[in-house]
Design an enzyme around this catalytic site. Sequence first.
Site, PDB file in Angstrom:
ATOM      1  N   ASP A   8      -8.202 122.998  35.214  1.00  0.00           N
ATOM      2  CA  ASP A   8      -6.570 123.139  35.152  1.00  0.00           C
ATOM      3  C   ASP A   8      -5.949 122.418  36.290  1.00  0.00           C
ATOM      4  O   ASP A   8      -6.837 122.076  37.147  1.00  0.00           O
ATOM      5  CB  ASP A   8      -6.369 124.506  35.243  1.00  0.00           C
ATOM      6  CG  ASP A   8      -4.941 125.260  35.441  1.00  0.00           C
ATOM      7  OD1 ASP A   8      -4.181 124.653  34.616  1.00  0.00           O
ATOM      8  OD2 ASP A   8      -4.598 125.908  36.384  1.00  0.00           O
ATOM      9  N   ASP A  10      -2.095 123.120  37.999  1.00  0.00           N
ATOM     10  CA  ASP A  10      -1.316 123.821  38.862  1.00  0.00           C
ATOM     11  C   ASP A  10      -2.107 125.265  39.304  1.00  0.00           C
ATOM     12  O   ASP A  10      -2.555 126.070  38.323  1.00  0.00           O
ATOM     13  CB  ASP A  10      -0.112 124.286  38.218  1.00  0.00           C
ATOM     14  CG  ASP A  10       0.770 123.044  38.055  1.00  0.00           C
ATOM     15  OD1 ASP A  10       1.167 122.635  38.883  1.00  0.00           O
ATOM     16  OD2 ASP A  10       1.192 122.966  36.770  1.00  0.00           O
ATOM     17  N   GLY A  51       4.882 126.577  30.745  1.00  0.00           N
ATOM     18  CA  GLY A  51       5.795 125.492  30.356  1.00  0.00           C
ATOM     19  C   GLY A  51       6.931 125.584  31.081  1.00  0.00           C
ATOM     20  O   GLY A  51       7.694 126.732  30.666  1.00  0.00           O
ATOM     21  N   GLY A  52       7.370 124.761  32.050  1.00  0.00           N
ATOM     22  CA  GLY A  52       8.605 124.705  32.605  1.00  0.00           C
ATOM     23  C   GLY A  52       9.867 125.066  32.077  1.00  0.00           C
ATOM     24  O   GLY A  52      10.849 125.659  32.225  1.00  0.00           O
ATOM     25  N   ARG A  55      10.129 128.242  30.556  1.00  0.00           N
ATOM     26  CA  ARG A  55       9.994 129.264  31.692  1.00  0.00           C
ATOM     27  C   ARG A  55      11.823 129.297  31.960  1.00  0.00           C
ATOM     28  O   ARG A  55      12.454 130.410  31.951  1.00  0.00           O
ATOM     29  CB  ARG A  55       9.308 129.035  32.841  1.00  0.00           C
ATOM     30  CG  ARG A  55       9.345 129.875  33.950  1.00  0.00           C
ATOM     31  CD  ARG A  55       8.340 129.474  34.890  1.00  0.00           C
ATOM     32  NE  ARG A  55       6.980 129.449  34.437  1.00  0.00           N
ATOM     33  CZ  ARG A  55       6.234 128.373  34.882  1.00  0.00           C
ATOM     34  NH1 ARG A  55       6.612 127.495  35.651  1.00  0.00           N
ATOM     35  NH2 ARG A  55       5.232 128.149  34.050  1.00  0.00           N
ATOM     36  N   HIS A  77      15.438 121.001  32.866  1.00  0.00           N
ATOM     37  CA  HIS A  77      13.750 120.756  32.941  1.00  0.00           C
ATOM     38  C   HIS A  77      13.652 119.342  33.184  1.00  0.00           C
ATOM     39  O   HIS A  77      12.760 118.871  33.987  1.00  0.00           O
ATOM     40  CB  HIS A  77      12.918 121.000  31.864  1.00  0.00           C
ATOM     41  CG  HIS A  77      11.538 121.094  32.099  1.00  0.00           C
ATOM     42  ND1 HIS A  77      10.723 120.260  31.243  1.00  0.00           N
ATOM     43  CD2 HIS A  77      10.889 121.842  32.870  1.00  0.00           C
ATOM     44  CE1 HIS A  77       9.403 120.362  31.777  1.00  0.00           C
ATOM     45  NE2 HIS A  77       9.449 121.094  32.762  1.00  0.00           N
ATOM     46  N   ARG A  78      14.467 118.465  32.473  1.00  0.00           N
ATOM     47  CA  ARG A  78      14.207 117.057  32.726  1.00  0.00           C
ATOM     48  C   ARG A  78      14.655 116.456  34.002  1.00  0.00           C
ATOM     49  O   ARG A  78      13.841 115.784  34.977  1.00  0.00           O
ATOM     50  CB  ARG A  78      15.322 116.137  31.953  1.00  0.00           C
ATOM     51  CG  ARG A  78      14.907 114.756  31.622  1.00  0.00           C
ATOM     52  CD  ARG A  78      15.916 114.022  30.826  1.00  0.00           C
ATOM     53  NE  ARG A  78      15.673 114.563  29.438  1.00  0.00           N
ATOM     54  CZ  ARG A  78      16.770 115.007  28.650  1.00  0.00           C
ATOM     55  NH1 ARG A  78      17.991 114.977  29.397  1.00  0.00           N
ATOM     56  NH2 ARG A  78      16.649 115.528  27.474  1.00  0.00           N
ATOM     57  N   LYS A  80      14.214 118.738  36.553  1.00  0.00           N
ATOM     58  CA  LYS A  80      13.340 119.328  37.552  1.00  0.00           C
ATOM     59  C   LYS A  80      12.093 118.392  37.598  1.00  0.00           C
ATOM     60  O   LYS A  80      11.506 118.326  38.714  1.00  0.00           O
ATOM     61  CB  LYS A  80      12.736 120.811  36.871  1.00  0.00           C
ATOM     62  CG  LYS A  80      11.658 121.473  37.711  1.00  0.00           C
ATOM     63  CD  LYS A  80      10.330 121.269  36.938  1.00  0.00           C
ATOM     64  CE  LYS A  80       9.240 121.463  37.762  1.00  0.00           C
ATOM     65  NZ  LYS A  80       7.833 121.208  37.317  1.00  0.00           N
ATOM     66  N   THR A 117      -4.013 120.773  31.232  1.00  0.00           N
ATOM     67  CA  THR A 117      -2.991 121.425  31.589  1.00  0.00           C
ATOM     68  C   THR A 117      -1.773 121.777  30.967  1.00  0.00           C
ATOM     69  O   THR A 117      -1.485 120.973  29.735  1.00  0.00           O
ATOM     70  CB  THR A 117      -2.485 120.553  33.137  1.00  0.00           C
ATOM     71  OG1 THR A 117      -1.090 121.251  33.348  1.00  0.00           O
ATOM     72  CG2 THR A 117      -2.158 119.249  32.879  1.00  0.00           C
ATOM     73  N   SER A 120       3.736 118.703  32.669  1.00  0.00           N
ATOM     74  CA  SER A 120       4.237 117.549  31.926  1.00  0.00           C
ATOM     75  C   SER A 120       3.455 116.332  32.377  1.00  0.00           C
ATOM     76  O   SER A 120       3.395 116.047  33.531  1.00  0.00           O
ATOM     77  CB  SER A 120       5.812 117.333  32.402  1.00  0.00           C
ATOM     78  OG  SER A 120       6.345 118.620  31.931  1.00  0.00           O
TER      79      SER A 120
HETATM   80  C1  XBP Z   1       1.172 125.709  34.644  1.00  0.00           C
HETATM   81  C2  XBP Z   1       2.502 125.749  34.123  1.00  0.00           C
HETATM   82  C3  XBP Z   1       3.556 124.653  34.234  1.00  0.00           C
HETATM   83  C4  XBP Z   1       4.102 124.452  35.557  1.00  0.00           C
HETATM   84  C5  XBP Z   1       5.281 123.493  35.726  1.00  0.00           C
HETATM   85  O1  XBP Z   1       0.260 124.810  34.162  1.00  0.00           O
HETATM   86  O2  XBP Z   1       2.735 126.605  33.286  1.00  0.00           O
HETATM   87  O3  XBP Z   1       4.610 124.875  33.415  1.00  0.00           O
HETATM   88  O4  XBP Z   1       4.570 125.648  36.170  1.00  0.00           O
HETATM   89  O5  XBP Z   1       5.178 122.378  35.237  1.00  0.00           O
HETATM   90  P1  XBP Z   1      -1.341 124.747  34.277  1.00  0.00           P
HETATM   91  P2  XBP Z   1       6.222 121.598  34.074  1.00  0.00           P
HETATM   92  O6  XBP Z   1      -1.660 126.098  35.327  1.00  0.00           O
HETATM   93  O7  XBP Z   1      -1.801 125.021  32.931  1.00  0.00           O
HETATM   94  O8  XBP Z   1      -1.572 123.614  35.017  1.00  0.00           O
HETATM   95  O9  XBP Z   1       7.712 122.215  34.787  1.00  0.00           O
HETATM   96  O10 XBP Z   1       5.739 120.542  33.845  1.00  0.00           O
HETATM   97  O11 XBP Z   1       5.978 122.663  32.860  1.00  0.00           O
HETATM   98 MG    MG Z   2      -2.778 126.999  36.279  1.00  0.00          MG
END
Ligand code: XBP
Ligand code: MG
Length: 234
Positions: A8, A10, A51-52, A55, A77-78, A80, A117, A120
Amino acid sequence: MLEAVIFDVDGTLSDTERDGHRPAFNEAFAIHGLDLAWDADEYGELLKITGGCHRIAHDLRARGIADATGQLAVAIHRTKTDLFCSQVADGRLSPRPGLVELIADLRNCGIRVAVATTGSRRWVRPLVHQLIGEGTAEVIVTGDDVSQLKPDPEVYLRALDELCLRPEDALAVEDSAVGLRSARAAGLATVIVTNGYTKDQDFDGAAAVHPGYDTGPALLADRCQQIHHNWWTS
Ligand code: XBP
Ligand code: MG
């Protein structure tokens, strides 16, 4: 036999959420004229929405400030994503302690590396290259490459497919309960490496839980092989 480790991003490759994504979301809210800022605790709660864009849409709806089409969330989101791409380009994010050693050890042992992941594509690829080196991850599947985000297993199933491996040939490394559900639903033995946001979550069903890569018994290739072996033989 362990042939690949699928990471993963994040919270797992890097501690990106509290001081990386969160300020980018908050700056995007301000740019779009919203009097809204997520504090660290609130953001921790919102992480269960993967997903941002989802969220943002979820929180705008909860506050009664969403437009009917959801276009506001898409636009925020774009912005961000632009802001977070700049953070990545500036080299502000670092790998979690011990990660680089684990990756080097896996490669020395001939174990392939992949990434799965929810994030994005626009920032995931440059960040992964920066954290573990370009060409190290043989396969990178992002939230833009799937129709269902975690906890759905699609992102892991797609990574396995691109690696031409079965679930029993690989090990997932995750930081969160949502990620664990996704990896387990894809049939993968899963190691959890917790962080500040996830340390108290329920990791029932994990093959092992570590507080860090280099905290306690070091998470290196032999430990990954042992965890994987124990999972499939017990
Ligand atoms: C973590 C997420 C992502 C990030 C933000 O994903 O849920 O949404 O918080 O990124 P993971 P985006 O742990 O699976 O890597 O704004 O690009 O969604
Ligand atoms: Mg994670």
